[in-house]
Design a protein around this motif. Structure first.
Motif, PDB file in Angstrom:
ATOM      1  N   ILE A   1       0.825  -1.205   0.000  1.00 40.04           N
ATOM      2  CA  ILE A   1       0.000   0.000   0.000  1.00 40.04           C
ATOM      3  C   ILE A   1       0.865   1.264   0.000  1.00 40.04           C
ATOM      4  N   TRP A   2       1.893   1.294   0.857  1.00 43.49           N
ATOM      5  CA  TRP A   2       2.613   2.555   1.090  1.00 43.49           C
ATOM      6  C   TRP A   2       3.245   3.160  -0.161  1.00 43.49           C
ATOM      7  N   PRO A   3       3.910   2.334  -1.015  1.00 46.06           N
ATOM      8  CA  PRO A   3       4.473   2.946  -2.221  1.00 46.06           C
ATOM      9  C   PRO A   3       3.403   3.614  -3.088  1.00 46.06           C
ATOM     10  N   ILE A   4       2.179   3.027  -3.089  1.00 45.39           N
ATOM     11  CA  ILE A   4       1.117   3.618  -3.915  1.00 45.39           C
ATOM     12  C   ILE A   4       0.649   4.931  -3.305  1.00 45.39           C
ATOM     13  N   VAL A   5       0.509   4.947  -1.959  1.00 46.50           N
ATOM     14  CA  VAL A   5       0.111   6.185  -1.286  1.00 46.50           C
ATOM     15  C   VAL A   5       1.147   7.271  -1.571  1.00 46.50           C
ATOM     16  N   LYS A   6       2.429   6.902  -1.451  1.00 44.58           N
ATOM     17  CA  LYS A   6       3.504   7.861  -1.684  1.00 44.58           C
ATOM     18  C   LYS A   6       3.440   8.391  -3.124  1.00 44.58           C
ATOM     19  N   GLU A   7       3.211   7.459  -4.058  1.00 45.04           N
ATOM     20  CA  GLU A   7       3.136   7.858  -5.460  1.00 45.04           C
ATOM     21  C   GLU A   7       1.950   8.809  -5.711  1.00 45.04           C
ATOM     22  N   SER A   8       0.824   8.527  -5.037  1.00 43.56           N
ATOM     23  CA  SER A   8      -0.332   9.418  -5.176  1.00 43.56           C
ATOM     24  C   SER A   8       0.007  10.816  -4.668  1.00 43.56           C
ATOM     25  N   LEU A   9       0.674  10.858  -3.513  1.00 40.03           N
ATOM     26  CA  LEU A   9       0.998  12.158  -2.912  1.00 40.03           C
ATOM     27  C   LEU A   9       2.024  12.909  -3.750  1.00 40.03           C
ATOM     28  N   GLN A  10       2.891  12.168  -4.466  1.00 42.67           N
ATOM     29  CA  GLN A  10       3.886  12.818  -5.318  1.00 42.67           C
ATOM     30  C   GLN A  10       3.326  13.181  -6.691  1.00 42.67           C
ATOM     31  N   GLY A  11       2.148  12.631  -7.023  1.00 44.19           N
ATOM     32  CA  GLY A  11       1.538  12.937  -8.315  1.00 44.19           C
ATOM     33  C   GLY A  11       1.265  14.426  -8.442  1.00 44.19           C
ATOM     34  N   SER A  12       1.071  14.899  -9.670  1.00 43.26           N
ATOM     35  CA  SER A  12       0.965  16.347  -9.862  1.00 43.26           C
ATOM     36  C   SER A  12      -0.266  16.916  -9.155  1.00 43.26           C
ATOM     37  N   ALA A  13      -1.362  16.160  -9.080  1.00 45.13           N
ATOM     38  CA  ALA A  13      -2.574  16.704  -8.462  1.00 45.13           C
ATOM     39  C   ALA A  13      -2.367  16.943  -6.971  1.00 45.13           C
ATOM     40  N   LEU A  14      -2.032  15.885  -6.230  1.00 50.21           N
ATOM     41  CA  LEU A  14      -1.920  16.052  -4.783  1.00 50.21           C
ATOM     42  C   LEU A  14      -0.721  16.894  -4.398  1.00 50.21           C
ATOM     43  N   SER A  15       0.372  16.870  -5.190  1.00 48.76           N
ATOM     44  CA  SER A  15       1.483  17.716  -4.742  1.00 48.76           C
ATOM     45  C   SER A  15       1.167  19.191  -4.941  1.00 48.76           C
ATOM     46  N   ALA A  16       0.384  19.536  -5.966  1.00 44.96           N
ATOM     47  CA  ALA A  16      -0.031  20.947  -6.096  1.00 44.96           C
ATOM     48  C   ALA A  16      -0.938  21.332  -4.930  1.00 44.96           C
ATOM     49  N   LEU A  17      -1.889  20.430  -4.600  1.00 48.90           N
ATOM     50  CA  LEU A  17      -2.824  20.712  -3.511  1.00 48.90           C
ATOM     51  C   LEU A  17      -2.100  20.878  -2.179  1.00 48.90           C
ATOM     52  N   LEU A  18      -1.177  19.960  -1.891  1.00 50.47           N
ATOM     53  CA  LEU A  18      -0.494  19.983  -0.601  1.00 50.47           C
ATOM     54  C   LEU A  18       0.540  21.113  -0.553  1.00 50.47           C
ATOM     55  N   LEU A  19       1.146  21.439  -1.711  1.00 50.12           N
ATOM     56  CA  LEU A  19       2.049  22.585  -1.763  1.00 50.12           C
ATOM     57  C   LEU A  19       1.289  23.864  -1.411  1.00 50.12           C
ATOM     58  N   GLY A  20       0.104  24.024  -2.018  1.00 51.17           N
ATOM     59  CA  GLY A  20      -0.713  25.195  -1.712  1.00 51.17           C
ATOM     60  C   GLY A  20      -1.053  25.244  -0.229  1.00 51.17           C
ATOM     61  N   LEU A  21      -1.427  24.082   0.326  1.00 48.87           N
ATOM     62  CA  LEU A  21      -1.759  23.992   1.752  1.00 48.87           C
ATOM     63  C   LEU A  21      -0.579  24.438   2.613  1.00 48.87           C
ATOM     64  N   ALA A  22       0.618  23.925   2.281  1.00 47.92           N
ATOM     65  CA  ALA A  22       1.807  24.257   3.071  1.00 47.92           C
ATOM     66  C   ALA A  22       2.145  25.743   2.935  1.00 47.92           C
ATOM     67  N   LEU A  23       2.044  26.276   1.717  1.00 44.88           N
ATOM     68  CA  LEU A  23       2.335  27.700   1.529  1.00 44.88           C
ATOM     69  C   LEU A  23       1.337  28.559   2.297  1.00 44.88           C
ATOM     70  N   GLY A  24       0.056  28.130   2.304  1.00 40.94           N
ATOM     71  CA  GLY A  24      -0.954  28.869   3.051  1.00 40.94           C
ATOM     72  C   GLY A  24      -0.693  28.821   4.550  1.00 40.94           C
ATOM     73  N   LEU A  25      -0.182  27.673   5.027  1.00 41.78           N
ATOM     74  CA  LEU A  25       0.065  27.496   6.455  1.00 41.78           C
ATOM     75  C   LEU A  25       1.310  28.244   6.917  1.00 41.78           C
ATOM     76  N   PHE A  26       2.418  28.132   6.157  1.00 46.14           N
ATOM     77  CA  PHE A  26       3.720  28.544   6.692  1.00 46.14           C
ATOM     78  C   PHE A  26       4.246  29.857   6.123  1.00 46.14           C
ATOM     79  N   THR A  27       3.688  30.350   5.005  1.00 44.96           N
ATOM     80  CA  THR A  27       4.121  31.657   4.516  1.00 44.96           C
ATOM     81  C   THR A  27       2.903  32.588   4.564  1.00 44.96           C
ATOM     82  N   GLN A  28       3.085  33.790   4.052  1.00 47.39           N
ATOM     83  CA  GLN A  28       1.950  34.723   4.043  1.00 47.39           C
ATOM     84  C   GLN A  28       1.591  35.079   2.613  1.00 47.39           C
TER      85      GLN A  28
END
Lengths: 382, 382, 382
Positions: free
Chosen positions: B219-246
């Motif tokens: 399971i884990w390699p697939i989860v990791k691959e999903s999170l590294q995919g372009s969709a989730l990495s854009a989503l999570l990048l935005g989340l992190a930028l919203g959380l930690f920068t202004q």
């Protein structure tokens, strides 16, 4: 004595808060974000055609705003300070070429790009300078802020043209003196320095090339080619449109509002690329830090001197002299990166963007502005 | 008696007008427009690089707005309701996996995408809920609206990861049990069901695969691959930028204003593709309609129950409980479609967007909101 | 006598200042800027996918604004003037086909594109007309400005469809009568006219084709193909969305604000391409100038006549008659160029954009508007 200590504590706390504020700014935030997701193996990609269009949009905007500012300036009054601004923009790149680029393991193209960025102007530093002048009640010419494109654009053009000339010469030398370069590489390998094999643009190689009898490189065709390249032709087209047509409506409604957003995406792209090239900087990061701390203050002092000449010759106000110094002290985190990215693609963005945004700008705002205002007040009082 | 009839007539007319309003909204309008021009043989095409960039822009924006909302929330106070929101977001996808996906001829990836969309949150439904609470004079915590990203993002991530895991397992099974799948296909052909040959992801096949002894999928390699995919990495990048920068300045001036327009273009693209895949839905449209009518109300009731636990434990207000229920009841017509389109490309957008926008949202606004407010008032009165 | 001279001086100075203003407008500024940098050998390029997306954005916006305007109009009252507007839009293209296209060395596709542009409507000319009517205190129906899409869109569709039919016929003729075309080409070579070999669409060839017995070309499949092409399907999709859904929010927040900026980039692209094709126009520029000066005034007079029929039949106000004339007199510098660029790619943009923007619009604003208002005042006084 007690007052000095307070001033120092104030300065330090201001500097630290400026530094943290810069780290949280969208510009640096997106750069670091891009570096992190690339390090985590993200598959995110911005299509190449989008990247090219973003660069085009940013460069046209930089040119347009410069052209509009120059068109609206009174060219008679502004002439001497503007000439000095142009000279300063060019000089700053030469300073980087003969200081930073000479340091061990620094790549010449990286040093030129960094010099270009420190010659270019930061709008936010300029705004901070104007606010500080007003707070101190120091008068300045209304057109003084319009000096910025006269330094900004020549610095960027000089950096790109010098990088083109340098790379052409190097390519030429390589063909002519293949055996000599190979010899240097072998020396490097013997010394355990493998990095200079992949990117043999270090000082050693440069010096070894200088020692030979290089075939003369024709400068003008390279300058012409740089100016015809997509980066400088977009920049100069924007400048010409700003000067000779009235693009204000489309500038205000389109190019200007989209600028910061597109810049943040460019920063993300540059960050993703930077991760792959970060190792290049490991040995030289300290030199960039030293340069980024000292150079802005030196540039500002030189500009202050030029400004005093204009003050003596044409009555340029002391407030105007401070503005010229602040413009020279500032390093661009806005107009510079996209221009240099497109104009000197082989330069490492982590070097020049990191130096400018993380150190150069806090130094300019936290040290430079109070310094030049204090100097002007001392002269006024004297 | 008479009042009940009036209430019912009011409800029906509200529901119908909500339904028609949704059909005329730009979101659904562009989707249907795309379906119609594709059916009429239009040659219109949006270049692939533009499509990728639009998806990137939408996902970064969804992430940024979530990150900014979370950063501004008081994490101490919000902790328990936020935890419940995360659990609800994940639970809703599991409910779809074990109800909708089990219905005859429903493709599992379509069901997961639909579950993800019903777990994600609609900003407009949330706004309608807040307005209704204020009209009734029911008090709620100021931070309660900031619960939405805690449900929205986990639901989308869960749906995409579960779809990746499902598709990997299926690919694996296929290689292992080729003869068995072939046998099912032959049965299907005998029964006149040709569609299951082309897209053999129906319940029958799934069950047949369960009966075998599938090789364990990591399971884990697939989860990791999903999170590294372009969709989730854009989503999570935005989340992190919203959380930690202004990033507020660039969010307000760029990502937010462009959002609705880019979404309408994405809807057009999804509509054009939907035409080609509409026949897939012919046999199963009734199941999506049933799910889209019942599921939002069920999700809201479960969330109401969770909210009452927080009410008993930490004094979470009854208005806050209603908001949690409304968030669970709502289905995303904004953040969800682009994320799922990029994250589960094999799912049929006509299934999930149609279910959510045409039925789910009118049900949530027309039935859900009055229902949960009435329930809260009954509890307050009791 | 003295007053006449003053009027003439006023007219001339207004005309000259309109002309210079047009040259400085972003639309023409970017076109000329593109021509100049291409002539200077710039390597600047806008990626093809960006170009296609810009055209899509512009066409959707043109369609949306037309659809919204028609939806908001009172269709009962507007019916007869709207019908006349449609007829005028089609008629203007036919006029270009049987006047401009018949002139020596004029390419038929260029003439049709020019006709389409002069049939299409300029929003700024219309605004100038409304302002002038109000300044004179002449009353008009509030919906009269909503007549513009009824002329604009039919003119563009007619031009594109006629160009498709013409090109199909020509392709067909070529296959059938290869020897005859070859004969014409030989004649052209003998006469020193090499250009007609590369683009053999001159009047001579057209006439030679008419003389033959061409196989009948099926019109309807070509019309259908034009409507399914990316240009007209984007335009008509926008029109339908504007008519049947409520896209106002996304129109106001996205498509409308981006319009002028994207148009300026399209103009830049068209300018860069125009440089390569400017030589085609060397021999025929005078004909375009003559057409661009006379045609707007003729179109306006015909429209004035149609308007007077509506005035007599349904009491259409004289102010409305002037508006109809101004709409017909105006030539599009906004909606037309992107539509024609995408719909008739073989037409030379320097021909049609140059004619319309540099001459047609100043004539319409500087001569047309005062002329039709004067005419209306003479009729009212009479």
């Amino acid at each position: 004595m007690r007052r000095q200590k307070e001033v120092f504590v104030d300065f330090l706390s201001n500097f630290v808060s400026d530094f943290i504020g810069q780290l949280q700014s969208p510009t640096l935030g997106f750069l670091i974000g891009g570096m992190i997701i690339a390090a985590l193996g993200s598959q995110l990609q911005i299509p190449d055609s989008i990247y090219k269009f973003i660069v085009f949009m940013l460069l046209i905007k930089v040119g347009l705003s410069g052209g509009i500012a120059i068109r609206k300036a009174n060219l008679g009054e502004i002439f001497l300070p503007a000439l000095f601004a142009v000279l300063l923009g060019i000089l700053i790149v030469f300073i980087a070429r003969y200081t930073l680029a000479q340091l061990p393991n620094i790549k010449t193209v990286d040093a030129l790009a960094t010099g270009g960025l420190f010659g270019a102007v930061s709008g936010s530093t300029l705004a901070a300078g104007l606010t500080a002048l007003e707070a101190q009640g120091i008068e300045y010419e209304a057109w003084a802020a319009a000096l910025y494109p006269f330094m900004d654009i020549p610095a960027l053009v000089t950096a790109i043209v010098m990088a083109s000339v340098y790379l052409s010469k190097r390519r030429n030398d390589k063909e002519e003196e293949f055996s000599k370069v190979e010899y240097v590489s072998k020396q490097a390998v013997a010394a355990g320095d493998y990095s200079s094999m992949e990117y043999p643009t270090t000082r050693q190689e440069y010096l070894s090339q200088q020692r030979g009898t290089p075939k003369r490189v024709e400068i003008w065709p390279i300058v012409k080619e740089s100016l015809q390249g997509s980066a400088l032709s977009a920049l100069l087209l924007g400048l010409a449109l700003g000067l000779f047509t009235q693009p204000e409506s489309v500038y205000e409604s389109f190019f200007n509002p989209l600028f910061r957003g597109l810049l943040s995406i460019l920063m993300l792209i540059m960050g993703m690329e930077a991760t792959a090239r970060l190792s290049e900087l490991r040995k030289v990061a300290q030199w960039y830090a030293v340069y980024a701390f000292i150079a802005p203050l030196v540039h500002g002092f030189i500009a202050f001197g030029f400004g005093m000449i204009a003050h003596a010759l044409t009555g340029f106000s002391l407030g105007g002299v401070v503005i010229l110094a602040v413009i020279a002290c500032s390093s661009s985190d806005i107009s510079g990166p996209p221009t240099l990215r497109a104009g000197i693609p082989s330069a490492n963005p982590s070097a020049y963007v990191g130096s400018s945004t993380a150190i150069g700008t806090p130094v300019a705002i936290g040290i430079g502005i109070p310094l030049y205002i204090g100097l002007a007040q001392a002269i006024m009082g004297g």
